[in-house]
Motif scaffolding. Sequence first.
Motif, PDB file in Angstrom:
ATOM      1  N   THR A 136       0.823  -1.208   0.000  1.00 23.48           N
ATOM      2  CA  THR A 136       0.000   0.000   0.000  1.00 23.48           C
ATOM      3  C   THR A 136       0.854   1.252   0.000  1.00 23.48           C
ATOM      4  OG1 THR A 136      -1.725  -1.191   1.190  1.00 23.48           O
ATOM      5  CG2 THR A 136      -1.850   1.202   1.199  1.00 23.48           C
ATOM      6  N   GLN A 137       1.882   1.276   0.847  1.00 19.25           N
ATOM      7  CA  GLN A 137       2.757   2.450   0.896  1.00 19.25           C
ATOM      8  C   GLN A 137       3.500   2.641  -0.423  1.00 19.25           C
ATOM      9  OE1 GLN A 137       5.383   2.437   4.231  1.00 19.25           O
ATOM     10  NE2 GLN A 137       3.743   2.636   5.748  1.00 19.25           N
ATOM     11  N   GLU A 138       3.963   1.546  -1.010  1.00 18.82           N
ATOM     12  CA  GLU A 138       4.700   1.657  -2.273  1.00 18.82           C
ATOM     13  C   GLU A 138       3.793   2.152  -3.397  1.00 18.82           C
ATOM     14  OE1 GLU A 138       8.106   1.659  -4.461  1.00 18.82           O
ATOM     15  OE2 GLU A 138       7.924   1.153  -2.337  1.00 18.82           O
ATOM     16  N   TYR A 139       2.573   1.648  -3.420  1.00 19.90           N
ATOM     17  CA  TYR A 139       1.630   2.087  -4.449  1.00 19.90           C
ATOM     18  C   TYR A 139       1.302   3.572  -4.295  1.00 19.90           C
ATOM     19  CZ  TYR A 139      -2.899   2.883  -6.639  1.00 19.90           C
ATOM     20  OH  TYR A 139      -3.931   3.430  -7.367  1.00 19.90           O
ATOM     21  N   LEU A 140       1.021   4.006  -3.076  1.00 17.98           N
ATOM     22  CA  LEU A 140       0.682   5.412  -2.844  1.00 17.98           C
ATOM     23  C   LEU A 140       1.883   6.324  -3.084  1.00 17.98           C
ATOM     24  CD1 LEU A 140      -1.576   5.066   0.320  1.00 17.98           C
ATOM     25  CD2 LEU A 140      -2.283   5.394  -2.055  1.00 17.98           C
ATOM     26  N   PHE A 141       3.081   5.825  -2.812  1.00 20.88           N
ATOM     27  CA  PHE A 141       4.281   6.617  -3.088  1.00 20.88           C
ATOM     28  C   PHE A 141       4.439   6.853  -4.587  1.00 20.88           C
ATOM     29  CE2 PHE A 141       8.848   6.653  -4.143  1.00 20.88           C
ATOM     30  CZ  PHE A 141       9.228   7.796  -3.478  1.00 20.88           C
ATOM     31  N   GLN A 142       4.282   5.803  -5.384  1.00 23.58           N
ATOM     32  CA  GLN A 142       4.386   5.962  -6.833  1.00 23.58           C
ATOM     33  C   GLN A 142       3.239   6.812  -7.381  1.00 23.58           C
ATOM     34  OE1 GLN A 142       6.906   5.071  -8.688  1.00 23.58           O
ATOM     35  NE2 GLN A 142       7.993   4.079  -6.994  1.00 23.58           N
ATOM     36  N   HIS A 143       2.052   6.667  -6.796  1.00 26.14           N
ATOM     37  CA  HIS A 143       0.913   7.484  -7.236  1.00 26.14           C
ATOM     38  C   HIS A 143       1.168   8.967  -6.958  1.00 26.14           C
ATOM     39  CE1 HIS A 143      -3.159   8.822  -7.978  1.00 26.14           C
ATOM     40  NE2 HIS A 143      -3.274   9.254  -6.735  1.00 26.14           N
ATOM     41  N   THR A 144       1.684   9.273  -5.779  1.00 27.21           N
ATOM     42  CA  THR A 144       2.004  10.663  -5.449  1.00 27.21           C
ATOM     43  C   THR A 144       3.096  11.199  -6.357  1.00 27.21           C
ATOM     44  OG1 THR A 144       1.443  10.184  -3.147  1.00 27.21           O
ATOM     45  CG2 THR A 144       2.674  12.194  -3.584  1.00 27.21           C
ATOM     46  N   LEU A 145       4.089  10.384  -6.631  1.00 28.10           N
ATOM     47  CA  LEU A 145       5.167  10.806  -7.514  1.00 28.10           C
ATOM     48  C   LEU A 145       4.645  11.129  -8.916  1.00 28.10           C
ATOM     49  CD1 LEU A 145       8.201  11.198  -7.905  1.00 28.10           C
ATOM     50  CD2 LEU A 145       8.378   8.768  -8.423  1.00 28.10           C
ATOM     51  N   THR A 146       3.732  10.308  -9.422  1.00 26.34           N
ATOM     52  CA  THR A 146       3.152  10.560 -10.741  1.00 26.34           C
ATOM     53  C   THR A 146       2.329  11.840 -10.747  1.00 26.34           C
ATOM     54  OG1 THR A 146       3.052   8.167 -11.095  1.00 26.34           O
ATOM     55  CG2 THR A 146       1.758   9.544 -12.564  1.00 26.34           C
ATOM     56  N   VAL A 147       1.576  12.078  -9.676  1.00 24.41           N
ATOM     57  CA  VAL A 147       0.743  13.281  -9.610  1.00 24.41           C
ATOM     58  C   VAL A 147       1.601  14.538  -9.574  1.00 24.41           C
ATOM     59  CG1 VAL A 147      -0.895  14.542  -8.171  1.00 24.41           C
ATOM     60  CG2 VAL A 147      -1.215  12.110  -8.574  1.00 24.41           C
ATOM     61  N   ILE A 148       2.657  14.529  -8.764  1.00 23.30           N
ATOM     62  CA  ILE A 148       3.513  15.712  -8.651  1.00 23.30           C
ATOM     63  C   ILE A 148       4.253  15.968  -9.958  1.00 23.30           C
ATOM     64  CG2 ILE A 148       5.494  16.672  -7.436  1.00 23.30           C
ATOM     65  CD1 ILE A 148       2.870  16.687  -5.907  1.00 23.30           C
ATOM     66  N   GLU A 149       4.641  14.910 -10.638  1.00 21.77           N
ATOM     67  CA  GLU A 149       5.266  15.104 -11.943  1.00 21.77           C
ATOM     68  C   GLU A 149       4.282  15.657 -12.966  1.00 21.77           C
ATOM     69  OE1 GLU A 149       7.029  11.492 -13.188  1.00 21.77           O
ATOM     70  OE2 GLU A 149       8.917  11.884 -12.164  1.00 21.77           O
ATOM     71  N   GLY A 150       2.994  15.346 -12.794  1.00 18.74           N
ATOM     72  CA  GLY A 150       1.993  15.844 -13.736  1.00 18.74           C
ATOM     73  C   GLY A 150       1.688  17.315 -13.572  1.00 18.74           C
ATOM     74  N   VAL A 151       1.872  17.853 -12.358  1.00 15.15           N
ATOM     75  CA  VAL A 151       1.616  19.276 -12.115  1.00 15.15           C
ATOM     76  C   VAL A 151       2.921  20.016 -12.339  1.00 15.15           C
ATOM     77  CG1 VAL A 151       0.778  20.972 -10.465  1.00 15.15           C
ATOM     78  CG2 VAL A 151      -0.145  18.674 -10.449  1.00 15.15           C
ATOM     79  N   LYS A 152       3.081  20.569 -13.503  1.00 13.06           N
ATOM     80  CA  LYS A 152       4.318  21.239 -13.887  1.00 13.06           C
ATOM     81  C   LYS A 152       4.021  22.678 -14.269  1.00 13.06           C
ATOM     82  CE  LYS A 152       6.341  16.929 -15.593  1.00 13.06           C
ATOM     83  NZ  LYS A 152       5.160  16.081 -15.425  1.00 13.06           N
ATOM     84  N   ALA A 153       4.984  23.533 -14.016  1.00 11.77           N
ATOM     85  CA  ALA A 153       4.790  24.964 -14.261  1.00 11.77           C
ATOM     86  C   ALA A 153       5.332  25.400 -15.605  1.00 11.77           C
ATOM     87  CB  ALA A 153       5.464  25.779 -13.148  1.00 11.77           C
ATOM     88  N   ASP A 154       6.189  24.601 -16.213  1.00  7.66           N
ATOM     89  CA  ASP A 154       6.763  25.009 -17.482  1.00  7.66           C
ATOM     90  C   ASP A 154       5.676  25.110 -18.542  1.00  7.66           C
ATOM     91  OD1 ASP A 154       8.306  25.152 -19.937  1.00  7.66           O
ATOM     92  OD2 ASP A 154       9.993  24.508 -18.711  1.00  7.66           O
ATOM     93  N   ALA A 155       5.739  26.162 -19.330  1.00  7.29           N
ATOM     94  CA  ALA A 155       4.717  26.381 -20.357  1.00  7.29           C
ATOM     95  C   ALA A 155       4.757  25.314 -21.435  1.00  7.29           C
ATOM     96  CB  ALA A 155       4.905  27.765 -20.982  1.00  7.29           C
ATOM     97  N   LEU A 156       5.872  24.639 -21.614  1.00  2.95           N
ATOM     98  CA  LEU A 156       5.967  23.626 -22.672  1.00  2.95           C
ATOM     99  C   LEU A 156       5.130  22.393 -22.370  1.00  2.95           C
ATOM    100  CD1 LEU A 156       9.769  23.749 -23.569  1.00  2.95           C
ATOM    101  CD2 LEU A 156       7.867  24.796 -24.783  1.00  2.95           C
ATOM    102  N   PHE A 157       4.773  22.176 -21.103  1.00  2.00           N
ATOM    103  CA  PHE A 157       3.990  20.992 -20.765  1.00  2.00           C
ATOM    104  C   PHE A 157       2.538  21.122 -21.212  1.00  2.00           C
ATOM    105  CE2 PHE A 157       7.413  20.489 -17.622  1.00  2.00           C
ATOM    106  CZ  PHE A 157       7.795  19.208 -17.954  1.00  2.00           C
ATOM    107  N   SER A 158       2.105  22.310 -21.526  1.00  2.00           N
ATOM    108  CA  SER A 158       0.741  22.487 -22.022  1.00  2.00           C
ATOM    109  C   SER A 158       0.612  22.139 -23.492  1.00  2.00           C
ATOM    110  CB  SER A 158       0.275  23.925 -21.791  1.00  2.00           C
ATOM    111  OG  SER A 158       0.284  24.240 -20.412  1.00  2.00           O
ATOM    112  N   TYR A 159       1.710  21.863 -24.151  1.00  2.08           N
ATOM    113  CA  TYR A 159       1.700  21.513 -25.569  1.00  2.08           C
ATOM    114  C   TYR A 159       1.938  20.021 -25.725  1.00  2.08           C
ATOM    115  CZ  TYR A 159       2.289  26.543 -26.246  1.00  2.08           C
ATOM    116  OH  TYR A 159       2.107  27.898 -26.211  1.00  2.08           O
TER     117      TYR A 159
END
Length: 732
Positions: free
Chosen positions: A460-483
């Motif tokens: 459970t901890q490993e799954y939630l850790f990878q899930h959190t990591l994926t979510v944080i990587e998805g929220v990016k501030a660089d304008a290039l990620f919107s393309y």
Amino acid sequence: MDPELVYDTHLLAPSQEYLASIKVFPLIPTIKREVLNTIDSPLSWAQLTASDVNFSIVRPLVFKFARLKNLAVVYACLVVKSYFMEEAENSLAYAGVNLSRAGLCELLAMKLLAHFASDHMQLVAVLTTSWNPLAGASEDIVSEIRQNLGGNDDDLNYPQSALEMAISTESKSFLASPVTQKVVNDIYSGRVVYSITATRTILADNYKHRGIQIYDWRSAPFLDHYRLRVPRYKNALTFLNFALLLVTFALCLSYQNVEKVTVWEVVFCVFAFAFTLDEYTAATEHGWIIYIANMWNVFDFGFILIFIGYAILRVRGLAYDHVQSSEMAFDVLACGACILFPRLAFVAISNTIVVISLRAMISEFVFFIGVAAICFSGLLFTLWTLSKDNDRWTLGSIAWLMVQIWFGNTYLSFGQAESFHPFFGPILMTMFAALSGTLLLTILISILSNVVARIDANATQEYLFQHTLTVIEGVKADALFSYQPPFNILAFVLLKPASWIVSPRALHSLNVLLIRLTSFPILVAIAIYERYLASGQRLRESGKGAAHTFFHSLPRHIKHMPIVEALVGSTSADLYGAIFDLEIDHDFELFDNEAEERPLFPPPRDDVRTPPSPTARRRPSSLFAPRREQHSPIGSPRRRVLTNLDTSAEVLAINSRSSPLARLFTRTTTAAPENSAAVEASIKRLETIVDSIKDSPIQRLKEEMKELQDRQARIENLLLVLTRGMRNDSSG
């Protein structure tokens, strides 16, 4: 500033001015000093979370720092944890103590985070705000840190959020807590919207900074380009991008031409370069530590290396008409299929337990094979030295022979042993075959089995850790990620030079226009889904209502068919839900008031004047007498009544419905010998009942429970004194 002045309601997020005024630096040395003074011996996570340690050590620290009401205290705890983890690696003699201190910092972060859970927007701000560790430090401290870093001011501005700090320190218990996962799931689904200030980006667009808010499609524009950064939509778009990259990769290898560049090769190079630019932007923004923490990024980086090798060989072959270089380029590119094909499947089923176990097993396997290769390199050099006089064996051929033997072809070790040396050759090859085929293979299987067992224990901890990591990587501030690739190349070519010339407002307008033009179909699909097809919307609810109406109109024998019930679901849950949805205005009278007022002891019969038998003494009614009636013999009713009856000529008037106590203590003006004899019989019966209650098992059980409670109280007082003594000794 008073926090109450900043938060008007729970729907308002903290203002940027308030977040910038929070002092972060004073928290870091204070938490470090408190943890150093608290933990002096190695403790496991189970011992840190035990009730006695939590009561005597953890709770006082939590209450002490919670009174500060500082939103950066969770981030500061995780920063101190990173310090103790580094100390554990540098000082192996005190590694256990430092790891225990790091665990205490994570536990403090978990406990302190719960104090902000009452306000959801405040909780989101605690976890997602990028804190500067030098905020609140004096100029002398900042200048001293600048000198320690070499005098570079760029290294001083390194803000990170609490979630990013938890990922870099691998605080899996903190990330797996329900409070943290509530915020992570809201960010993943797009319910919570926040934008990160771009500090380490390739193309920054910081003109219009949006605070933390709850997303409402009613007030949002129809073509909301910020929805492209929602991790749920980003994952779906990533899968489509990988599918397009895989298709162009297959077409490029299918129509390869070493003499000239084909159309499909150009298309593949465009998509591959766009993919490389996207990965480089992600590694630049979040840092290499957070980027490489995701195992799939390692595979993506491996494919990028293969593409770079292909590009170098292909350019060399076309520039110098070198056919062998072009052929080698396509051969190198073909090796990328070993990464690209499985990567597409893992994008669709990422973060499952099977994938996590497989990823951990691959990492352990690669590490073990690397160690084994280094160990057997000495044998390779020995065999190459022994076979110098034999032109048959080269260094590469000997290495290939050892690989075959390693993976089970032991016949070659005995057949080719004497060709190296007539005496040492058979001995060395026999030892190598025994080690590689028996010992090391058994060790490898044991290591992989332990990896799977360890992951299953903390799945459970490993799954939630990878899930959190994926979510944080998805929220990016660089304008290039919107393309979407390959339009990010177009945005980089147009907007990067424009950022040096135009104003931030003009750059923002141009960026929004270009995003909406290149992602117009995607934005329309997202807007339609959120307004009509998402959970809770009118069209979806009406469709569900029509489906339920059709299902309830079916005949009873069809609705109760096993296959229909498996597809639709049982109707028992609907029945239970309907019961609890019912509003009931009155209470049901389940108990009879007359039964509650019924006397415990039935009135004695007039014709019975003898004391009750031993069997009657143990009747059930005497076992359930109220506790207040169980007095000692000194204060028994018999002694009080005898003194009154001996000095009085009045006798009780016996009522057929009154209890024995009422008959004893109720005075009347009439007296009769029969009534006096009945009172005496009642007194004797009551005395026997009281004696039987004293000797009953219920009374003995109550005395034993009281004795156990006294023992428990003495043990708790002793533990409290001991823990206080330990704290005084540690502080001294």
